[in-house]
Design a protein around this motif. Sequence first.
Motif, PDB file in Angstrom:
ATOM      1  N   ILE A  98       0.832  -1.203   0.000  1.00 51.81           N
ATOM      2  CA  ILE A  98       0.000   0.000   0.000  1.00 51.81           C
ATOM      3  C   ILE A  98       0.866   1.252   0.000  1.00 51.81           C
ATOM      4  CG2 ILE A  98      -1.721   1.326   1.286  1.00 51.81           C
ATOM      5  CD1 ILE A  98      -2.712  -1.373   2.432  1.00 51.81           C
ATOM      6  N   LEU A  99       1.931   1.243   0.805  1.00 55.99           N
ATOM      7  CA  LEU A  99       2.808   2.404   0.872  1.00 55.99           C
ATOM      8  C   LEU A  99       3.519   2.630  -0.456  1.00 55.99           C
ATOM      9  CD1 LEU A  99       4.347   1.879   4.432  1.00 55.99           C
ATOM     10  CD2 LEU A  99       2.782   3.686   3.748  1.00 55.99           C
ATOM     11  N   ARG A 100       3.839   1.537  -1.120  1.00 52.37           N
ATOM     12  CA  ARG A 100       4.527   1.664  -2.406  1.00 52.37           C
ATOM     13  C   ARG A 100       3.592   2.205  -3.484  1.00 52.37           C
ATOM     14  NH1 ARG A 100       4.581  -1.614  -6.560  1.00 52.37           N
ATOM     15  NH2 ARG A 100       3.586  -3.275  -5.343  1.00 52.37           N
ATOM     16  N   THR A 101       2.354   1.678  -3.530  1.00 49.02           N
ATOM     17  CA  THR A 101       1.412   2.088  -4.581  1.00 49.02           C
ATOM     18  C   THR A 101       0.557   3.275  -4.182  1.00 49.02           C
ATOM     19  OG1 THR A 101      -0.290   0.569  -3.755  1.00 49.02           O
ATOM     20  CG2 THR A 101       1.279  -0.297  -5.375  1.00 49.02           C
ATOM     21  N   ARG A 102       0.548   3.576  -2.822  1.00 52.12           N
ATOM     22  CA  ARG A 102      -0.322   4.629  -2.290  1.00 52.12           C
ATOM     23  C   ARG A 102      -1.773   4.371  -2.697  1.00 52.12           C
ATOM     24  NH1 ARG A 102       2.322   8.938  -0.228  1.00 52.12           N
ATOM     25  NH2 ARG A 102       0.695  10.488  -0.717  1.00 52.12           N
ATOM     26  N   TRP A 103      -2.191   3.125  -2.507  1.00 53.19           N
ATOM     27  CA  TRP A 103      -3.545   2.716  -2.885  1.00 53.19           C
ATOM     28  C   TRP A 103      -4.032   1.633  -1.935  1.00 53.19           C
ATOM     29  CZ3 TRP A 103      -7.657   4.338  -5.066  1.00 53.19           C
ATOM     30  CH2 TRP A 103      -8.631   3.494  -5.595  1.00 53.19           C
ATOM     31  N   LEU A 104      -5.115   1.928  -1.176  1.00 47.76           N
ATOM     32  CA  LEU A 104      -5.681   0.977  -0.217  1.00 47.76           C
ATOM     33  C   LEU A 104      -6.569  -0.070  -0.879  1.00 47.76           C
ATOM     34  CD1 LEU A 104      -6.641   3.451   2.646  1.00 47.76           C
ATOM     35  CD2 LEU A 104      -5.091   1.516   2.903  1.00 47.76           C
ATOM     36  N   GLY A 105      -6.873   0.153  -2.137  1.00 48.08           N
ATOM     37  CA  GLY A 105      -7.802  -0.745  -2.802  1.00 48.08           C
ATOM     38  C   GLY A 105      -7.119  -1.797  -3.661  1.00 48.08           C
ATOM     39  N   PHE A 106      -7.859  -2.258  -4.653  1.00 51.54           N
ATOM     40  CA  PHE A 106      -7.418  -3.291  -5.585  1.00 51.54           C
ATOM     41  C   PHE A 106      -7.754  -2.811  -6.991  1.00 51.54           C
ATOM     42  CE2 PHE A 106      -8.390  -5.280  -1.545  1.00 51.54           C
ATOM     43  CZ  PHE A 106      -7.280  -6.096  -1.328  1.00 51.54           C
ATOM     44  N   PRO A 107      -7.376  -3.558  -7.998  1.00 53.28           N
ATOM     45  CA  PRO A 107      -7.785  -3.178  -9.350  1.00 53.28           C
ATOM     46  C   PRO A 107      -9.306  -3.169  -9.470  1.00 53.28           C
ATOM     47  CG  PRO A 107      -5.999  -4.772  -9.422  1.00 53.28           C
ATOM     48  CD  PRO A 107      -6.445  -4.696  -7.984  1.00 53.28           C
ATOM     49  N   PRO A 108      -9.832  -2.380 -10.394  1.00 51.04           N
ATOM     50  CA  PRO A 108     -11.289  -2.329 -10.572  1.00 51.04           C
ATOM     51  C   PRO A 108     -11.846  -3.701 -10.954  1.00 51.04           C
ATOM     52  CG  PRO A 108     -10.206  -0.551 -11.752  1.00 51.04           C
ATOM     53  CD  PRO A 108      -9.117  -1.472 -11.315  1.00 51.04           C
ATOM     54  N   ALA A 109     -13.082  -3.951 -10.560  1.00 47.94           N
ATOM     55  CA  ALA A 109     -13.784  -5.165 -10.994  1.00 47.94           C
ATOM     56  C   ALA A 109     -14.373  -4.916 -12.373  1.00 47.94           C
ATOM     57  CB  ALA A 109     -14.882  -5.527  -9.999  1.00 47.94           C
ATOM     58  N   SER A 110     -14.209  -5.877 -13.247  1.00 49.22           N
ATOM     59  CA  SER A 110     -14.782  -5.734 -14.590  1.00 49.22           C
ATOM     60  C   SER A 110     -16.295  -5.881 -14.529  1.00 49.22           C
ATOM     61  CB  SER A 110     -14.196  -6.793 -15.517  1.00 49.22           C
ATOM     62  OG  SER A 110     -14.605  -8.095 -15.088  1.00 49.22           O
ATOM     63  N   GLU A 111     -16.959  -5.421 -15.571  1.00 49.82           N
ATOM     64  CA  GLU A 111     -18.414  -5.574 -15.643  1.00 49.82           C
ATOM     65  C   GLU A 111     -18.786  -7.036 -15.617  1.00 49.82           C
ATOM     66  OE1 GLU A 111     -22.435  -4.376 -15.822  1.00 49.82           O
ATOM     67  OE2 GLU A 111     -20.566  -3.323 -15.291  1.00 49.82           O
ATOM     68  N   GLU A 112     -17.951  -7.877 -16.223  1.00 50.94           N
ATOM     69  CA  GLU A 112     -18.237  -9.313 -16.240  1.00 50.94           C
ATOM     70  C   GLU A 112     -18.205  -9.893 -14.819  1.00 50.94           C
ATOM     71  OE1 GLU A 112     -17.158  -7.920 -20.117  1.00 50.94           O
ATOM     72  OE2 GLU A 112     -16.056  -7.810 -18.208  1.00 50.94           O
ATOM     73  N   ARG A 113     -17.234  -9.496 -14.014  1.00 52.19           N
ATOM     74  CA  ARG A 113     -17.147 -10.004 -12.635  1.00 52.19           C
ATOM     75  C   ARG A 113     -18.348  -9.515 -11.807  1.00 52.19           C
ATOM     76  NH1 ARG A 113     -12.567 -12.301 -10.665  1.00 52.19           N
ATOM     77  NH2 ARG A 113     -13.034 -11.556  -8.552  1.00 52.19           N
ATOM     78  N   ILE A 114     -18.741  -8.284 -12.020  1.00 47.38           N
ATOM     79  CA  ILE A 114     -19.882  -7.753 -11.276  1.00 47.38           C
ATOM     80  C   ILE A 114     -21.161  -8.483 -11.664  1.00 47.38           C
ATOM     81  CG2 ILE A 114     -21.292  -5.700 -10.871  1.00 47.38           C
ATOM     82  CD1 ILE A 114     -18.734  -4.035 -11.236  1.00 47.38           C
ATOM     83  N   LEU A 115     -21.354  -8.702 -12.957  1.00 45.59           N
ATOM     84  CA  LEU A 115     -22.549  -9.434 -13.417  1.00 45.59           C
ATOM     85  C   LEU A 115     -22.541 -10.854 -12.887  1.00 45.59           C
ATOM     86  CD1 LEU A 115     -22.795  -8.145 -17.102  1.00 45.59           C
ATOM     87  CD2 LEU A 115     -24.376  -7.656 -15.227  1.00 45.59           C
ATOM     88  N   ALA A 116     -21.376 -11.500 -12.861  1.00 42.59           N
ATOM     89  CA  ALA A 116     -21.292 -12.866 -12.349  1.00 42.59           C
ATOM     90  C   ALA A 116     -21.673 -12.902 -10.868  1.00 42.59           C
ATOM     91  CB  ALA A 116     -19.879 -13.414 -12.554  1.00 42.59           C
ATOM     92  N   LEU A 117     -21.226 -11.890 -10.117  1.00 39.41           N
ATOM     93  CA  LEU A 117     -21.602 -11.817  -8.702  1.00 39.41           C
ATOM     94  C   LEU A 117     -23.106 -11.640  -8.556  1.00 39.41           C
ATOM     95  CD1 LEU A 117     -21.057 -11.528  -5.675  1.00 39.41           C
ATOM     96  CD2 LEU A 117     -20.522  -9.104  -6.073  1.00 39.41           C
ATOM     97  N   GLU A 118     -23.688 -10.777  -9.337  1.00 34.56           N
ATOM     98  CA  GLU A 118     -25.132 -10.558  -9.249  1.00 34.56           C
ATOM     99  C   GLU A 118     -25.900 -11.814  -9.621  1.00 34.56           C
ATOM    100  OE1 GLU A 118     -25.425  -5.737 -10.075  1.00 34.56           O
ATOM    101  OE2 GLU A 118     -25.467  -7.113 -11.785  1.00 34.56           O
ATOM    102  N   GLN A 119     -25.395 -12.550 -10.593  1.00 39.09           N
ATOM    103  CA  GLN A 119     -26.062 -13.798 -10.968  1.00 39.09           C
ATOM    104  C   GLN A 119     -25.950 -14.804  -9.834  1.00 39.09           C
ATOM    105  OE1 GLN A 119     -24.614 -15.495 -14.617  1.00 39.09           O
ATOM    106  NE2 GLN A 119     -26.242 -17.025 -14.726  1.00 39.09           N
ATOM    107  N   ARG A 120     -24.782 -14.857  -9.185  1.00 38.50           N
ATOM    108  CA  ARG A 120     -24.592 -15.792  -8.065  1.00 38.50           C
ATOM    109  C   ARG A 120     -25.516 -15.447  -6.895  1.00 38.50           C
ATOM    110  NH1 ARG A 120     -20.896 -15.590  -3.721  1.00 38.50           N
ATOM    111  NH2 ARG A 120     -19.603 -13.983  -4.702  1.00 38.50           N
ATOM    112  N   LEU A 121     -25.689 -14.179  -6.649  1.00 38.67           N
ATOM    113  CA  LEU A 121     -26.519 -13.750  -5.520  1.00 38.67           C
ATOM    114  C   LEU A 121     -28.008 -13.733  -5.851  1.00 38.67           C
ATOM    115  CD1 LEU A 121     -24.367 -10.727  -4.279  1.00 38.67           C
ATOM    116  CD2 LEU A 121     -24.408 -13.043  -3.335  1.00 38.67           C
TER     117      LEU A 121
END
Length: 637
Positions: free
Chosen positions: A38-61
């Motif tokens: 985090i200190l190296r990248t100065r970013w607390l998050g992760f790479p963005p989720a693709s639309e495909e990953r989000i849709l797959a999650l919604e389908q799973r739920l």
Amino acid sequence: MTDSDYWRALLTRWSHEWADAQDPDAPEDERLAEDEDILRTRWLGFPPASEERILALEQRLGHRLPPSYRAFLTVSDGWRHAGGFVWLLAGTGDVRWHEDAAGLAEYFPGELDDDSTPEDELLAGMWHRALQLDVESDAVHVLMDPGDVDADGEWAVYSYASWRASPPERYGSFRAFMEDMYREFHSLQTDRSRRTGREFANATTRALDVSVEEARLEALRGRYEEAEAALAEALEYGRPRAAGLRDQIRRLLGQTYTVSFHGLNADPLYGPEVLPVLAAEHVSACRDDSAWTYHLGGASPALAETAREILHDVREGIYRYAPGGAFGRAVAEAREQARWGDADGAWRTLRAALPEWRPVGPEHIAPVGLCADPLLGPLVTPERGRELLATPRAGQRGAVPAPAADVDPPGLAWLTELDPGNVLSSSYRFVLVEAVEPAELPGRLGADGTTVLSEPTTLWESRMLLRGDAHASGWEDRAVVSVGRAGAGWSFALEGRPGGSFAEKWFVSPGVAASRGTRAVTVWSEPSDGHRPGVFHLSVAEDGEERYGFTVREKAVVRGSVPAALDPERLFRPDDPPAERLGERRALEALAAEYGVRLPRFALVRGRLHTFRTRSWNRQPGPGEGYWTLAFVRTRP
């Protein structure tokens, strides 16, 4: 700005501020490998989720995700260090149904019944149907509920930790939850920096500190609502000045809960102003004095000794608020008015001088010390507190507020309107004396040569003094009376709920002795209690002799020539319902109109007045007469 733009701006700022706040000199064994990333990248998050990953999650739920969480995932597929106690927040791969895995449904909200609220019903089902967002945390559960949805499609988020000892906290959306976690990060980091001596400063803290300073000035201009809102926001971020300033506003609004003045109490400049206020709350709540040291953390030995003296003076009722300058002179004048019962006059004096009030330092925005003064503190009702706060002061300009309404009604009839639990609602007796100052009443009515008054006390506290009448004979009925002014040119001595009952055979009017060289009015009322009829006595004496009087029990007994306005046959009517005290009310109204007298309700019911013990209101038994004295002794089996 799109939702994604909003998240990118917030999360980038959060990440940079978090990275800048870390100690670069911390030992390597105290730094986590992921934190190094985090200190190296100065970013607390992760790479963005693709639309495909989000849709797959919604389908799973089987649900479309709420808008703010969905937009968040398009910027970062998860989050680290969400506040101080959630170390990893779920992205698309970690979201799962909670299904009451923690077994909390039976505790929150507990069993539902007819008194359960809609919020209780939502919470009851939430544990089984919510998504779990916490992946790694300090025993903190973060749940997002698809059964609690607003008009924008946002799902409520609940956060619960057993160590907080409070019910789950509800947020209207994932965005609201994350904004609060950002504020929590700031608050915890500010506190950590204060303890370690490392500065925590960035664009956010600088902007907040500017808003705190502007809020201070707004408060002095009388714009306290705007100031309080700005201070509340800054306080959520842990800005160090916000709490002490906001607590002054809250205390003057009557909000005593959790008011501690946050560091001002340990400052030698502000401690003498705020410590008496804390002492008054301490004494009122009957707290153990060991708890008093809680307010002295960080105080110097000299200030700690001052605090002990303040606590003593507040407990003894001898503390006096004494600011300097023109406002201090007005305080002294107002106290003199209040000590004789003129609550409204005292407040008018303070009100007129408020623009002249000056703070003792830059962290001081209002004369909060007034609240601790035993005579003036009761005058600061929430309504008057708002008026005080809305009045421009300390040289600032602003709109002058409308005056708060007076607290004292005219006349005497209010004695029949009190709540049943009040000391004066069951019975009372008083003497009114014309052209005599209140301080002179002990010389006319006092027992055993009493010529001085006791320190001001409440009506309830004055009743406790009755237990100390060890020198009285069994037949004596010596009152402990509160004294003050009863209108233009009159003084009063009043006792609420007398220890004895009115008995015509034994009664001796104290007004006769009090009337030497003047006039005096004596009243004794014992309303009906439902088992026995009430009694009302009124008599008027002049220059040591009774001129007229009457006593009404089931019928009126009249002595002397009673004025038509006070004729008991006109005032007390056979068809009056006893419980409504209509005859007593008419008599008090007529008495007030006849002599232009009044009694100060506020001072008697909520304030403090000087007291003294009177001579007996009963005569001594004569030859061949006797009396009984009953004593009740409690013994243990």
